[in-house]
Design a protein around this motif. Structure first.
Motif, PDB file in Angstrom:
ATOM      1  N   LEU A 181       0.828  -1.208   0.000  1.00  0.00           N
ATOM      2  CA  LEU A 181       0.000   0.000   0.000  1.00  0.00           C
ATOM      3  C   LEU A 181       0.864   1.260   0.000  1.00  0.00           C
ATOM      4  O   LEU A 181       0.576   2.218  -0.725  1.00  0.00           O
ATOM      5  CB  LEU A 181      -0.941   0.004   1.208  1.00  0.00           C
ATOM      6  CG  LEU A 181      -2.070  -1.015   1.184  1.00  0.00           C
ATOM      7  CD1 LEU A 181      -2.776  -1.047   2.529  1.00  0.00           C
ATOM      8  CD2 LEU A 181      -3.047  -0.705   0.067  1.00  0.00           C
ATOM      9  N   GLU A 182       1.923   1.247   0.783  1.00  0.00           N
ATOM     10  CA  GLU A 182       2.807   2.412   0.839  1.00  0.00           C
ATOM     11  C   GLU A 182       3.430   2.667  -0.541  1.00  0.00           C
ATOM     12  O   GLU A 182       3.453   3.815  -1.014  1.00  0.00           O
ATOM     13  CB  GLU A 182       3.901   2.194   1.873  1.00  0.00           C
ATOM     14  CG  GLU A 182       4.817   3.381   2.031  1.00  0.00           C
ATOM     15  CD  GLU A 182       5.845   3.196   3.129  1.00  0.00           C
ATOM     16  OE1 GLU A 182       6.834   3.944   3.103  1.00  0.00           O
ATOM     17  OE2 GLU A 182       5.684   2.321   3.996  1.00  0.00           O
ATOM     18  N   GLN A 183       3.893   1.626  -1.180  1.00  0.00           N
ATOM     19  CA  GLN A 183       4.487   1.761  -2.511  1.00  0.00           C
ATOM     20  C   GLN A 183       3.467   2.324  -3.512  1.00  0.00           C
ATOM     21  O   GLN A 183       3.777   3.217  -4.289  1.00  0.00           O
ATOM     22  CB  GLN A 183       5.006   0.408  -2.981  1.00  0.00           C
ATOM     23  CG  GLN A 183       5.680   0.436  -4.323  1.00  0.00           C
ATOM     24  CD  GLN A 183       6.193  -0.939  -4.714  1.00  0.00           C
ATOM     25  OE1 GLN A 183       5.839  -1.954  -4.126  1.00  0.00           O
ATOM     26  NE2 GLN A 183       7.036  -0.978  -5.721  1.00  0.00           N
ATOM     27  N   GLU A 184       2.256   1.798  -3.486  1.00  0.00           N
ATOM     28  CA  GLU A 184       1.219   2.271  -4.396  1.00  0.00           C
ATOM     29  C   GLU A 184       0.833   3.721  -4.113  1.00  0.00           C
ATOM     30  O   GLU A 184       0.599   4.503  -5.033  1.00  0.00           O
ATOM     31  CB  GLU A 184      -0.018   1.366  -4.305  1.00  0.00           C
ATOM     32  CG  GLU A 184       0.212  -0.040  -4.830  1.00  0.00           C
ATOM     33  CD  GLU A 184       0.533  -0.068  -6.319  1.00  0.00           C
ATOM     34  OE1 GLU A 184      -0.202   0.562  -7.101  1.00  0.00           O
ATOM     35  OE2 GLU A 184       1.532  -0.706  -6.693  1.00  0.00           O
TER      36      GLU A 184
ATOM     37  N   PRO B 282       2.826  11.138  -5.193  1.00  0.00           N
ATOM     38  CA  PRO B 282       4.234  11.297  -4.826  1.00  0.00           C
ATOM     39  C   PRO B 282       4.522  12.487  -3.906  1.00  0.00           C
ATOM     40  O   PRO B 282       5.519  12.463  -3.185  1.00  0.00           O
ATOM     41  CB  PRO B 282       4.947  11.462  -6.172  1.00  0.00           C
ATOM     42  CG  PRO B 282       3.886  11.837  -7.143  1.00  0.00           C
ATOM     43  CD  PRO B 282       2.598  11.281  -6.626  1.00  0.00           C
ATOM     44  N   ASP B 283       3.663  13.484  -3.891  1.00  0.00           N
ATOM     45  CA  ASP B 283       3.906  14.655  -3.052  1.00  0.00           C
ATOM     46  C   ASP B 283       3.254  14.566  -1.677  1.00  0.00           C
ATOM     47  O   ASP B 283       3.401  15.476  -0.861  1.00  0.00           O
ATOM     48  CB  ASP B 283       3.418  15.926  -3.761  1.00  0.00           C
ATOM     49  CG  ASP B 283       4.217  16.196  -5.028  1.00  0.00           C
ATOM     50  OD1 ASP B 283       5.414  15.846  -5.057  1.00  0.00           O
ATOM     51  OD2 ASP B 283       3.644  16.738  -5.985  1.00  0.00           O
ATOM     52  N   ARG B 284       2.533  13.502  -1.418  1.00  0.00           N
ATOM     53  CA  ARG B 284       1.855  13.356  -0.136  1.00  0.00           C
ATOM     54  C   ARG B 284       2.891  13.055   0.946  1.00  0.00           C
ATOM     55  O   ARG B 284       3.709  12.164   0.795  1.00  0.00           O
ATOM     56  CB  ARG B 284       0.829  12.229  -0.185  1.00  0.00           C
ATOM     57  CG  ARG B 284       0.101  12.054   1.153  1.00  0.00           C
ATOM     58  CD  ARG B 284      -1.029  11.067   1.059  1.00  0.00           C
ATOM     59  NE  ARG B 284      -2.208  11.616   0.445  1.00  0.00           N
ATOM     60  CZ  ARG B 284      -3.001  12.529   0.991  1.00  0.00           C
ATOM     61  NH1 ARG B 284      -2.731  13.023   2.160  1.00  0.00           N
ATOM     62  NH2 ARG B 284      -4.077  12.941   0.374  1.00  0.00           N
ATOM     63  N   PRO B 285       2.859  13.803   2.035  1.00  0.00           N
ATOM     64  CA  PRO B 285       3.807  13.547   3.121  1.00  0.00           C
ATOM     65  C   PRO B 285       3.465  12.267   3.885  1.00  0.00           C
ATOM     66  O   PRO B 285       2.318  11.837   3.920  1.00  0.00           O
ATOM     67  CB  PRO B 285       3.642  14.772   4.031  1.00  0.00           C
ATOM     68  CG  PRO B 285       2.262  15.261   3.752  1.00  0.00           C
ATOM     69  CD  PRO B 285       1.971  14.917   2.312  1.00  0.00           C
TER      70      PRO B 285
ATOM     71  N   SER C 179       0.130   7.017   5.993  1.00  0.00           N
ATOM     72  CA  SER C 179      -1.023   6.924   5.093  1.00  0.00           C
ATOM     73  C   SER C 179      -1.342   5.460   4.780  1.00  0.00           C
ATOM     74  O   SER C 179      -2.506   5.064   4.771  1.00  0.00           O
ATOM     75  CB  SER C 179      -0.742   7.689   3.792  1.00  0.00           C
ATOM     76  OG  SER C 179      -0.612   9.062   4.050  1.00  0.00           O
ATOM     77  N   ALA C 180      -0.301   4.660   4.528  1.00  0.00           N
ATOM     78  CA  ALA C 180      -0.512   3.238   4.246  1.00  0.00           C
ATOM     79  C   ALA C 180      -1.132   2.527   5.445  1.00  0.00           C
ATOM     80  O   ALA C 180      -2.008   1.680   5.291  1.00  0.00           O
ATOM     81  CB  ALA C 180       0.809   2.582   3.856  1.00  0.00           C
TER      82      ALA C 180
END
Length: 80
Positions: free
Chosen positions: A17-20, A26-29, A34-35
């Protein structure tokens, strides 16, 4: 042994999930947090479905996931 396998599986899912999320936003901190939140939401949706399948229909859950994606996950995505 079962709990260790479950823990490894959950960590693999969170990693995926983190990779996706990094690819999609890509700009989300803080993609790790989040994952974890997305993973927790997925577990809760599964529990809803298992506990009350008549109320938590597939259609209802899919609509909720779409709403979350559009309004929560994409909220930090920069405009194209």
């Amino acid at each position: 042994m079962l709990y260790q396998r479950l823990a490894r599986s959950q960590e693999a899912v969170r990693g995926f999930l983190e990779q996706e999320l990094v690819e999609a936003f890509p700009d989300r901190p803080d993609p790790e947090s989040s994952a974890r939140i997305v993973h927790a939401a997925g577990r809760e949706l599964l529990q809803l479905r298992l506990a009350d399948p008549e109320h938590a229909t597939i259609e209802r859950l899919v609509a909720l996931v779409r709403h979350l994606r559009a309004n929560v996950l994409a909220a930090g995505k920069p405009a194209d």
